[in-house]
Design a protein around this motif. Structure first.
Motif, short mmCIF file in Angstrom:
data_model
loop_
_atom_site.label_atom_id
_atom_site.label_comp_id
_atom_site.label_asym_id
_atom_site.label_seq_id
_atom_site.Cartn_x
_atom_site.Cartn_y
_atom_site.Cartn_z
N ARG A 1 30.38 49.15 19.26
CA ARG A 1 30.86 50.64 18.96
C ARG A 1 31.84 50.91 20.01
NH1 ARG A 1 28.42 49.24 15.28
NH2 ARG A 1 26.47 50.08 14.40
N LEU A 2 31.95 50.77 21.35
CA LEU A 2 32.86 50.83 22.19
C LEU A 2 34.25 50.22 21.78
CD1 LEU A 2 32.78 52.58 24.88
CD2 LEU A 2 32.43 50.26 26.02
N VAL A 3 34.12 48.96 21.50
CA VAL A 3 35.41 48.19 21.04
C VAL A 3 35.88 48.89 19.73
CG1 VAL A 3 36.19 46.04 20.17
CG2 VAL A 3 34.64 45.95 21.94
N GLU A 4 34.96 49.19 18.77
CA GLU A 4 35.47 49.85 17.56
C GLU A 4 36.11 51.37 17.73
OE1 GLU A 4 31.90 50.48 15.31
OE2 GLU A 4 31.56 48.33 15.04
N ALA A 5 35.83 51.82 18.92
CA ALA A 5 36.48 53.15 19.48
C ALA A 5 37.77 52.77 20.20
CB ALA A 5 35.55 53.97 20.31
N SER B 1 32.74 56.15 21.99
CA SER B 1 31.95 55.44 20.94
C SER B 1 31.10 55.99 20.24
CB SER B 1 31.50 54.18 21.57
OG SER B 1 30.14 54.40 22.02
N ALA B 2 30.80 55.78 18.97
CA ALA B 2 29.84 56.35 18.19
C ALA B 2 28.58 55.99 18.71
CB ALA B 2 30.07 56.01 16.78
N PRO B 3 27.44 56.43 18.16
CA PRO B 3 26.12 56.36 18.44
C PRO B 3 25.64 54.78 17.89
CG PRO B 3 26.11 58.61 17.63
CD PRO B 3 27.47 58.06 17.34
N ILE B 4 24.72 54.46 18.16
CA ILE B 4 24.32 52.93 17.92
C ILE B 4 24.13 53.04 16.28
CG2 ILE B 4 22.12 51.33 17.76
CD1 ILE B 4 21.73 52.35 20.82
N GLY B 5 23.59 53.90 15.59
CA GLY B 5 23.42 54.18 14.19
C GLY B 5 22.78 52.86 13.66
N ALA B 6 23.19 52.97 12.02
CA ALA B 6 22.33 51.93 11.46
C ALA B 6 22.91 50.71 11.31
CB ALA B 6 22.66 52.36 9.69
N ASP B 7 22.23 49.74 11.91
CA ASP B 7 22.80 48.25 12.36
C ASP B 7 21.42 47.17 12.22
OD1 ASP B 7 23.00 46.05 14.18
OD2 ASP B 7 24.87 47.05 14.21
N PRO B 8 21.39 46.22 11.54
CA PRO B 8 20.43 45.22 11.23
C PRO B 8 19.88 45.00 12.73
CG PRO B 8 22.30 44.67 10.04
CD PRO B 8 22.87 45.55 11.01
N ARG B 9 20.43 44.96 13.78
CA ARG B 9 19.78 44.53 15.13
C ARG B 9 18.96 45.71 15.47
NH1 ARG B 9 25.61 43.36 17.80
NH2 ARG B 9 26.13 44.84 16.34
N VAL B 10 19.09 46.66 15.23
CA VAL B 10 18.20 47.71 15.46
C VAL B 10 16.62 47.55 14.56
CG1 VAL B 10 17.46 50.28 15.51
CG2 VAL B 10 19.70 49.50 15.53
N ALA B 11 16.82 47.16 13.45
CA ALA B 11 15.64 46.72 12.70
C ALA B 11 14.95 45.75 13.18
CB ALA B 11 15.98 46.70 11.20
N ASP B 12 15.73 44.70 13.72
CA ASP B 12 15.02 43.60 14.35
C ASP B 12 14.21 43.94 15.58
OD1 ASP B 12 16.40 41.96 12.27
OD2 ASP B 12 18.14 41.31 13.71
N VAL B 13 14.72 44.98 16.40
CA VAL B 13 14.14 45.21 17.49
C VAL B 13 12.84 45.92 17.28
CG1 VAL B 13 14.49 46.63 19.66
CG2 VAL B 13 16.24 45.30 18.99
N ALA B 14 12.96 46.88 16.63
CA ALA B 14 11.81 47.50 15.93
C ALA B 14 10.75 46.64 15.44
CB ALA B 14 12.14 48.61 14.79
N MET B 15 11.26 45.51 14.68
CA MET B 15 10.14 44.38 14.03
C MET B 15 9.51 43.48 15.48
SD MET B 15 9.18 44.90 11.22
CE MET B 15 7.69 43.57 11.41
N SER B 16 10.35 43.52 16.35
CA SER B 16 9.91 42.60 17.41
C SER B 16 8.99 43.44 18.17
CB SER B 16 11.03 42.18 18.33
OG SER B 16 11.54 43.55 19.05
N ARG B 17 8.96 44.67 18.29
CA ARG B 17 7.97 45.65 19.03
C ARG B 17 6.85 45.58 18.28
NH1 ARG B 17 11.73 44.77 22.05
NH2 ARG B 17 12.69 46.66 23.43
#
Length: 199
Positions: free
Chosen positions: A101-105, A175-191
């Protein structure tokens, strides 16, 4: 044997775009695990509230970036018969999204960075992770305080009041917030999986 239900427990915000982030994450998980019931429950501002969901026997994954009152008190009180997983943050996958997100900004190599968040319980750890990823020293700071440096990385999951506070800090790169990203779903599933893994 059917999978236990997964409940993503989020803080909640009246800001536009907040609910959409968690709906997207829930849909992403459901797409990969169609055998599972997936819900999003909020602690405040949004519906459905966590305490209104069928939490008995479910696994509650706190969509929080650190520890604190919500994790220690609010979520257990709202879901006393659930299995409580670890919060999703800090995590290197989330830090990787922050870097993206930082690079995108507009961040460029070598530019000093401030990592801005609401919760300071894991802020230093996340700043260290981001330092390792970006190769520059990252200064942790709380939203609403002075945010030094030309680049500010927003360490929040979704849009809302505190994201607006950070966005108004005046830094050249924010930068924008983390937002909707597949990696967030991956972390949630790992938890989720870790909470069901016997020790």
């Amino acid at each position: 044997m059917p999978s236990r239900a997964l409940i993503l427990a989020a803080h909640g915000s009246a800001g536009p775009g907040y609910v959409e982030v968690f709906d997207w994450i829930a849909a992403r998980i459901l797409g990969s695990r169609p055998d599972m019931d997936v819900y999003v429950g909020y602690l405040d501002h949004c519906t459905p509230r966590l305490h209104d969901l069928p939490t008995t026997g479910a696994v509650v994954v706190p969509m929080l970036l650190g520890s604190g009152y919500h994790l220690d008190v609010d979520i257990p009180a709202a879901a006393p018969d659930a299995i409580l997983a670890a919060p999703i943050g800090p995590d290197p996958q989330l830090t990787a999204i922050v870097a993206d997100r930082l690079v995108e900004a507009g961040w460029t190599t070598g530019m000093p960075v401030t990592l801005a968040a609401v919760n300071d319980s894991s802020l230093s750890a996340a700043a260290e992770q981001l330092t390792g990823r970006l190769g520059v020293e990252v200064t942790p700071a709380l939203a609403g305080s002075e945010l030094p440096g030309p680049a500010v990385a927003t360490y929040l999951l979704a849009p809302g009041h505190f994201a607006d506070v950070i966005a108004g800090c005046g830094a050249p790169v924010i930068s924008a917030p983390i937002g909707a990203d597949p990696r967030v779903a991956d972390v949630a599933m790992s938890r989720y999986d870790a909470a069901l893994t016997p020790f």
